[in-house]
Write an enzyme that holds these catalytic residues in place. Structure first.
Site, PDB file in Angstrom:
ATOM      1  N   ALA A 299       0.829  -1.203   0.000  1.00  8.25           N
ATOM      2  CA  ALA A 299       0.000   0.000   0.000  1.00  8.25           C
ATOM      3  C   ALA A 299       0.866   1.257   0.000  1.00  8.25           C
ATOM      4  O   ALA A 299       1.925   1.305   0.631  1.00  8.25           O
ATOM      5  CB  ALA A 299      -0.920   0.009   1.222  1.00  8.25           C
ATOM      6  N   CYS A 300       0.391   2.270  -0.718  1.00  4.17           N
ATOM      7  CA  CYS A 300       0.989   3.603  -0.726  1.00  4.17           C
ATOM      8  C   CYS A 300       2.472   3.533  -1.056  1.00  4.17           C
ATOM      9  O   CYS A 300       2.874   2.945  -2.046  1.00  4.17           O
ATOM     10  CB  CYS A 300       0.740   4.293   0.617  1.00  4.17           C
ATOM     11  SG  CYS A 300      -0.986   4.329   1.127  1.00  4.17           S
TER      12      CYS A 300
END
Length: 564
Positions: A299-300
């Site tokens: 994620a991210c």
């Protein structure tokens, strides 16, 4: 990776907020007033004096209608600042709101009246937005009807509490109104509470394996790589809202990396170090489970690192060790990639890198200011009213508790992210390197699952969608009807959840939005099916947490998550 801040040379490439993270740092807050852009704007208006004069006359006429009580100006039904009936029922308050609305509208129109480049217009819009939000009538003590009522009802005690809350918030960074009451949350109890064991601890991360809750589990394990900002338990929030808990319940063998909160002595940890850490964790996961391959969910900023690690594996003949790759709210192609593009240029990026280099790290509290001032109505003034004008505590909410648990970023990683993003180096094969090897995302042949948030202001979904065009293999794209973090925390119990998805990602983002059917429910269920189809056969779950040289070093959530 050998890139340094010296590579920051291209002003024309948009900068994703995920890559800059704190690259905006202490610059992206009310002090970001774009002086040069304001001068350019004023100069352009001065060359066309009839335009501002016409707008001034229009504003005067609108104010006249407001004073006469015949104005039709009204706040949007979605504007929560003016929901109190007094704003529309009281003649004086109604006129005050109307005068505010028409003034803001004219200011915004004057930006559009001038032919400026996109970057300049974006920065001016952000400036006008910050100033207009700050000057909203709802932010004024006592004149806000809710504030006046609370003051009367409490005999002035609400004002005393508000002053006390204000002084507490301003005494330390990030010096913005508190967004959450943390008193009811405890790590290991009602946050990061899914049972598991730490099986590997390195100077950079802990590897946690979660205990199975099903008799049978999938043969191919899943490694989850969290962002390098904040802590891993955004993936393991409160029971019933934890993605890790959910996937374990679906028969997945789930592992997660818990990053250490770096300090000054870790200043030299850069992208290469983090890429190596992901590969080290993957090797451990495969050895523990006896599987020849593992899937990765990232994620991210963790998605950026995991993508580069996957490209490195592919380039070194180890691509078959990756069973699938999932990228959540991750931007790899930086063109027009987010709000940060309007506040960051080469000069500011270089200044931010120099600042973190002097300290040895980028302070997580500085990042909290960035997040807040990019969405001032939701993340500043909403809590200004609640905490100070009403004298109340902010709500107890697991996502906001996680968000307030900030971490630092090593200075080297910060500089590497800046160089990577401003040069948009992942979009061109060979422009970036990982562990000394040129990065070509197209060599990643594992199937990929890419997730965006429809209202994400940090990593716009259109930019996330473009990631599918850089990856080799078959990609699917899912668009969750939520924002940056809510797109990740999307349990099946959320009755309001909905998503769109497409298996054909060759179309444009607009074509995707027009053609993709919306499905009610959480994308988690869809993802569990997708992942299950790429996770091998079912086998008996192991009763032992570890295997061979990887034995339990303690229970989840480990020790690094408690670092401050």
């Amino acid at each position: 990776m050998t890139l340094t801040a010296d590579y920051v040379t291209d002003d024309d490439v948009a900068i994703s907020f995920d890559h800059l993270l704190g690259g905006v740092g202490r610059i992206a807050n009310p002090r970001i007033l774009p002086g040069g852009e304001v001068v350019t704007w004023v100069g352009a208006l001065a060359r066309r004096p009839r335009t501002p004069a016409a707008r001034a006359l229009e504003l005067a006429a609108e104010i006249g209608r407001v004073v006469a009580g015949v104005s039709e100006a009204a706040p949007s039904k979605r504007d929560r600042r003016f929901v109190d009936p007094a704003w529309s029922g009281n003649p004086l308050l109604r006129r005050w709101v109307q005068a505010y609305l028409v003034t803001v509208d004219k200011a915004q129109q004057m930006i559009e009246d001038v032919d400026l480049d996109d970057r300049t217009q974006d920065r001016l819009r952000l400036l006008v937005e910050n100033l207009s939000d700050a000057l909203a009538p709802s932010n004024t003590p006592l004149l806000n009807p809710a504030s006046a009522k609370e003051t009367i009802d409490t005999g002035g005690a609400s004002l005393v509490r508000g002053v006390r809350n204000f002084l507490a918030d301003m005494s330390s960074r990030p010096r913005v109104p508190s967004m959450v009451d943390n008193s009811s949350f405890e790590l290991g109890e009602n946050l990061a509470a899914t049972p598991g064991n730490v099986l590997l601890r390195t100077p950079m991360f802990e590897l946690i394996r979660y205990a199975p809750t099903t008799e049978k589990v999938r043969a191919v394990p899943l490694l989850m790589v969290p962002p390098t900002i904040n802590k891993y338990y955004v993936l393991d929030l409160a029971p019933g809202r934890s993605m890790i808990e959910y996937l374990v319940g679906q028969g997945q063998q789930v592992f997660v990396m818990s990053w250490r909160n770096p300090s000054t002595r870790h200043a030299d940890w850069g992208l290469d170090a983090y890429i190596h850490a992901v590969e080290e964790a993957l090797d451990a996961v495969r050895e523990i489970t006896g599987s020849s391959a593992a899937s990765v969910y990232a994620a991210c900023s963790g998605g950026i690192i995991a993508s580069m690690a996957a490209a490195h594996l592919a380039a070194t003949g180890r691509g078959d060790e990756l069973a699938s790759l999932t990228l959540a709210v991750t931007v790899l192609d930086q063109r027009n990639a987010g709000t940060a593009n309007s506040v960051v240029d080469r000069r500011r990026a270089e200044a931010a890198a120099a600042m973190s280099r002097r300290a040895g790290y980028l302070d997580g509290n500085a990042l909290a200011e960035v997040f807040a001032w990019l969405r001032p109505n939701d993340l500043i003034w909403n809590y200004w009213v609640n905490n100070y004008l009403l004298g109340k505590l902010p709500p107890a909410f697991d996502i906001l508790s996680w968000n307030a648990d900030t971490t630092r970023m090593p200075a080297r990683l910060h500089a590497d992210f800046l160089a990577l993003s401003i040069g948009n180096k992942l979009a061109t094969p060979g422009d970036a390197t990982a562990l000394g090897v040129p990065v070509d995302l197209g060599r990643i042949t594992a199937d990929s699952y890419v997730i965006g948030g429809e209202t994400d202001h940090l990593t716009p979904w259109q930019a996330c969608y473009r990631s599918t065009g850089l990856l080799g293999g078959k990609s699917e794209f899912v668009l969750s009807t939520s924002g940056h973090i809510a797109a990740l925390v999307n349990p099946p119990t959320n009755a309001k959840a909905a998503f769109r998805y497409a298996t054909d990602t060759s179309m444009s983002p607009r074509e995707f939005l027009e053609g993709a059917e919306q499905h009610q429910g959480s994308w988690w269920t869809h993802y569990a099916e997708w992942l299950g189809a790429r996770s091998g056969e079912l086998q008996s779950a192991s009763a032992e947490p570890g295997r061979g040289r990887f034995q339990s070093l303690g229970g989840a959530p480990g020790t690094y998550v408690f670092d401050k």
